[in-house]
Design an enzyme around this catalytic site. Structure first.
Site, PDB file in Angstrom:
ATOM      1  N   LYS A  78       0.802  -1.225   0.000  1.00  0.00           N
ATOM      2  CA  LYS A  78       0.000   0.000   0.000  1.00  0.00           C
ATOM      3  C   LYS A  78       0.832   1.270   0.000  1.00  0.00           C
ATOM      4  O   LYS A  78       0.418   2.299  -0.522  1.00  0.00           O
ATOM      5  CB  LYS A  78      -0.919   0.016   1.222  1.00  0.00           C
ATOM      6  CG  LYS A  78      -2.015  -1.007   1.169  1.00  0.00           C
ATOM      7  CD  LYS A  78      -3.157  -0.645   2.067  1.00  0.00           C
ATOM      8  CE  LYS A  78      -2.854  -0.850   3.521  1.00  0.00           C
ATOM      9  NZ  LYS A  78      -4.058  -0.712   4.351  1.00  0.00           N
ATOM     10  N   GLU A 130      11.250 -12.126  27.509  1.00  0.00           N
ATOM     11  CA  GLU A 130      10.054 -11.291  27.520  1.00  0.00           C
ATOM     12  C   GLU A 130       8.949 -11.975  28.301  1.00  0.00           C
ATOM     13  O   GLU A 130       9.064 -13.141  28.694  1.00  0.00           O
ATOM     14  CB  GLU A 130       9.601 -10.997  26.081  1.00  0.00           C
ATOM     15  CG  GLU A 130      10.618 -10.171  25.306  1.00  0.00           C
ATOM     16  CD  GLU A 130      10.209  -9.899  23.873  1.00  0.00           C
ATOM     17  OE1 GLU A 130      10.817  -9.000  23.273  1.00  0.00           O
ATOM     18  OE2 GLU A 130       9.311 -10.584  23.350  1.00  0.00           O
ATOM     19  N   HIS A 180      -1.257  -4.319  23.565  1.00  0.00           N
ATOM     20  CA  HIS A 180       0.081  -4.249  24.159  1.00  0.00           C
ATOM     21  C   HIS A 180      -0.023  -3.386  25.410  1.00  0.00           C
ATOM     22  O   HIS A 180      -0.619  -2.308  25.382  1.00  0.00           O
ATOM     23  CB  HIS A 180       1.083  -3.645  23.171  1.00  0.00           C
ATOM     24  CG  HIS A 180       2.497  -3.915  23.556  1.00  0.00           C
ATOM     25  ND1 HIS A 180       3.094  -3.295  24.632  1.00  0.00           N
ATOM     26  CD2 HIS A 180       3.430  -4.745  23.047  1.00  0.00           C
ATOM     27  CE1 HIS A 180       4.336  -3.734  24.749  1.00  0.00           C
ATOM     28  NE2 HIS A 180       4.562  -4.620  23.809  1.00  0.00           N
ATOM     29  N   ARG A 234       0.935 -10.762  28.206  1.00  0.00           N
ATOM     30  CA  ARG A 234       0.444  -9.421  27.876  1.00  0.00           C
ATOM     31  C   ARG A 234      -1.003  -9.176  28.271  1.00  0.00           C
ATOM     32  O   ARG A 234      -1.355  -8.074  28.689  1.00  0.00           O
ATOM     33  CB  ARG A 234       0.599  -9.180  26.369  1.00  0.00           C
ATOM     34  CG  ARG A 234       2.031  -8.989  25.945  1.00  0.00           C
ATOM     35  CD  ARG A 234       2.149  -8.833  24.451  1.00  0.00           C
ATOM     36  NE  ARG A 234       3.546  -8.597  24.076  1.00  0.00           N
ATOM     37  CZ  ARG A 234       3.973  -8.536  22.833  1.00  0.00           C
ATOM     38  NH1 ARG A 234       3.121  -8.718  21.841  1.00  0.00           N
ATOM     39  NH2 ARG A 234       5.237  -8.306  22.568  1.00  0.00           N
ATOM     40  N   HIS A 256      -2.748  -4.030  19.530  1.00  0.00           N
ATOM     41  CA  HIS A 256      -1.416  -4.363  19.042  1.00  0.00           C
ATOM     42  C   HIS A 256      -1.384  -5.506  18.022  1.00  0.00           C
ATOM     43  O   HIS A 256      -0.672  -5.427  17.036  1.00  0.00           O
ATOM     44  CB  HIS A 256      -0.541  -4.735  20.239  1.00  0.00           C
ATOM     45  CG  HIS A 256       0.890  -5.027  19.898  1.00  0.00           C
ATOM     46  ND1 HIS A 256       1.700  -4.110  19.266  1.00  0.00           N
ATOM     47  CD2 HIS A 256       1.657  -6.125  20.111  1.00  0.00           C
ATOM     48  CE1 HIS A 256       2.917  -4.625  19.107  1.00  0.00           C
ATOM     49  NE2 HIS A 256       2.910  -5.849  19.588  1.00  0.00           N
ATOM     50  N   ARG A 286      -1.329 -14.159  22.134  1.00  0.00           N
ATOM     51  CA  ARG A 286      -0.032 -14.421  21.509  1.00  0.00           C
ATOM     52  C   ARG A 286       1.104 -14.286  22.512  1.00  0.00           C
ATOM     53  O   ARG A 286       1.204 -13.299  23.235  1.00  0.00           O
ATOM     54  CB  ARG A 286       0.191 -13.440  20.358  1.00  0.00           C
ATOM     55  CG  ARG A 286       1.541 -13.583  19.666  1.00  0.00           C
ATOM     56  CD  ARG A 286       1.643 -12.638  18.499  1.00  0.00           C
ATOM     57  NE  ARG A 286       1.718 -11.255  18.903  1.00  0.00           N
ATOM     58  CZ  ARG A 286       2.855 -10.569  19.057  1.00  0.00           C
ATOM     59  NH1 ARG A 286       4.023 -11.162  18.861  1.00  0.00           N
ATOM     60  NH2 ARG A 286       2.837  -9.305  19.404  1.00  0.00           N
TER      61      ARG A 286
END
Length: 524
Positions: free
Chosen positions: A33, A114, A236, A282, A343, A378
């Protein structure tokens, strides 16, 4: 009409992976795009999760993925993707991606940790991994003689057997708007791949770039593909809160390296919400921040890593440090104001492990697809990994397919439409949709909020469909039409789920059912 062996819609890591694996044997067209590198992959900060350390294992990585996914991950998909993680990283290293080195480590690379991960397994390029990966691959893609790159082109819709009045359920390419000439072109292809990313821009606040308008998911649905788990939108936990900074992400790795979440008075709050505190997955951290902001009437909370040595902070987070400093925030001396923001789209078009959708000749890879890896939430840094592993698997399958004769495809017919009279309709409806989704289909949901959202979406869809039928299409209209459809799919999926699980939290159904079931919607 342009003809290619393979048409790839989207130029993020999934699309680039496919293009580079296919180009030695096929003529490939990639449409994007905006600029080649203007997509969510380029903005990924933290890194890529992979089993690289001898102290880690495939089983550990799968277990972490399944826990984060709140019982909804497809274990076979998770195993396939994790088992191919090292191979994917080796490919990137071979191509020259400049991952951060650590000669003291057995791999020669620095691995960070993380939220949700039991081991240090995130390989990264400082705090701008996505940019390092996509710029490296982008150079290879631009230089390849078998790859035609069409920038500033947005897909309008897929060309299917149904559209051509034929029997069967097959895709033959797509119509695309060339934004420079304002002309819709026809691109025919043996195989078409949707690699156009997620739906983050359906929400008022998002970490995603402006390109994340759910185009591929919407086009796939209109072509006859099922979608799965669209209710699971990952927010997020830590997007920078500042009036002069749009959608800037504060990486998961800041918490992974010791960042502490605090209220304005300096009180730490995450241990009260989860034993893993700042390293919880998260969904838990985002809900905790949302809870504290509503409880105390706050505009934001604060992420503090200033207690670490200044040199450590600058070395590990050079881009975050520089961006914040330009706004007057010295993260080596003061905490970072943060809020949750939309997110990642965990659901998408239903595919197998080679990216095949329900429509013959049509594949979906990356955030637009649902392989079952992400489940109800996720695990951090699994997304770029999925792009590469499924991208390579899809390319391997495509290379085995025999060539088929393409039918005659008519040009796009806009002879019955005129130029739009009031484009304010588009900007007004765009704003109304994003605010409604943020207010009613956000981190915490209720039946009443979802019904309100669906009612507004249905009214907006009627307006936009009428507009689409009577006027020449432009970029904003195409994106708004797709966002409205994706919003409807998100809300309808959320209404189907009579429980709270992972990223979907309902006040009307706060408990989690004993058995986990996917939410699958099928086009009429």
């Amino acid at each position: 009409m342009l003809k290619f062996d393979v048409l790839i819609i989207g130029s993020g890591l999934a699309g680039m992976t496919l293009a580079l694996h296919l180009a030695e044997q096929r003529r490939v067209c990639v449409i994007t795009k905006r600029d080649l590198l203007e997509g969510s992959s380029s903005y990924a900060q933290g890194g890529i999760a992979a089993v690289l350390d001898t102290g880690d294992s495939v089983e550990h990585h799968i277990a972490d993925t399944l826990v984060a996914g709140a019982g909804l991950c497809n274990e076979a998909s998770s195993r396939f993707i994790v088992e191919h993680s090292k191979e994917a990283i080796d490919w990137l290293i071979e191509l020259g991606v400049p991952f951060t080195r650590d000669e003291a480590h057995q791999t020669g690379y620095h691995l960070t940790r993380e939220g949700g991960h039991s081991h240090r397994r995130i390989i990264h390029a400082a705090d701008a991994t996505g940019a390092a990966v996509t710029s490296t691959l982008g150079q290879k893609l631009r230089a390849h003689p078998n790859i035609t790159l069409l920038e500033e082109h947005i897909a309008v819709d897929l060309i299917t057997s149904a559209k051509l009045g034929q029997e069967g359920k097959r895709c033959f390419g797509a119509y695309a708007l060339d934004k420079a000439s304002d002309r819709i072109i026809t691109i025919a292809a043996q195989h078409t791949i949707i690699a156009s990313g997620g739906t983050g821009k359906v929400y008022l606040y998002t970490t995603n770039p402006d390109t994340a308008t759910g185009d591929g998911i919407a086009m796939g649905w209109r072509a006859g593909c099922r979608v799965a788990n669209m209710e699971f939108i990952q927010f997020h936990p830590t997007c920078l809160y500042h009036p002069h900074s749009k959608s800037f992400l504060i990486s998961e790795a800041v918490r992974g390296e010791g960042g502490i979440l605090k209220l304005p008075d300096g009180t730490r709050f995450m241990p009260e919400h989860d034993a893993r505190a700042e390293l919880a997955p998260r969904d838990i951290v985002a809900r905790a921040i949302d809870f504290e902001m509503k409880k105390h009437g706050l505009d934001c909370v604060y992420l503090d890593i200033s207690y670490k040595p200044a040199a450590f902070v600058r070395e590990h987070f050079p881009n975050i440090y520089a961006h914040c400093l330009a706004l007057g925030i010295d993260i080596t001396q003061q905490p970072i104001p943060v809020v949750p923001a939309a997110h990642y789209t965990c659901g998408g078009l239903v595919t197998d492990l080679a990216g095949q959708t329900d429509v013959e000749g049509l594949f979906a890879v990356g955030e637009a697809a649902c392989t079952g890896l992400h489940g109800a939430n996720r695990l951090a840094s699994n997304s770029l990994l999925e792009c590469m592993v499924i991208g390579k698997a899809a390319s391997a399958l495509i290379l085995t397919q025999p060539e088929q004769k393409l039918p005659e495809i008519p040009d796009w017919d806009d002879s019955q439409v005129t130029d739009p009279d009031e484009e304010v309709v588009i900007s007004h409806n765009w704003d109304e949709l994003r605010r409604a989704m943020w207010d009613y289909v956000g981190i915490v949901r209720t039946n009443k909020r979802l019904k309100r959202a669906l009612h507004r979406i249905e009214l907006l869809k009627l307006e936009v469909d009428e507009y689409y039928s009577h006027f020449h299409v432009g970029n904003d209209l195409i994106e708004l039409r797709n966002l409205l459809l994706c919003a409807e799919l998100i809300v309808r999926s959320a209404m189907e789920r009579k429980e709270s699980r992972g990223l979907h939290y309902s006040r009307d159904y706060p408990d989690t059912l004993s058995e986990a079931h996917e939410t699958i919607l099928t086009p009429d």
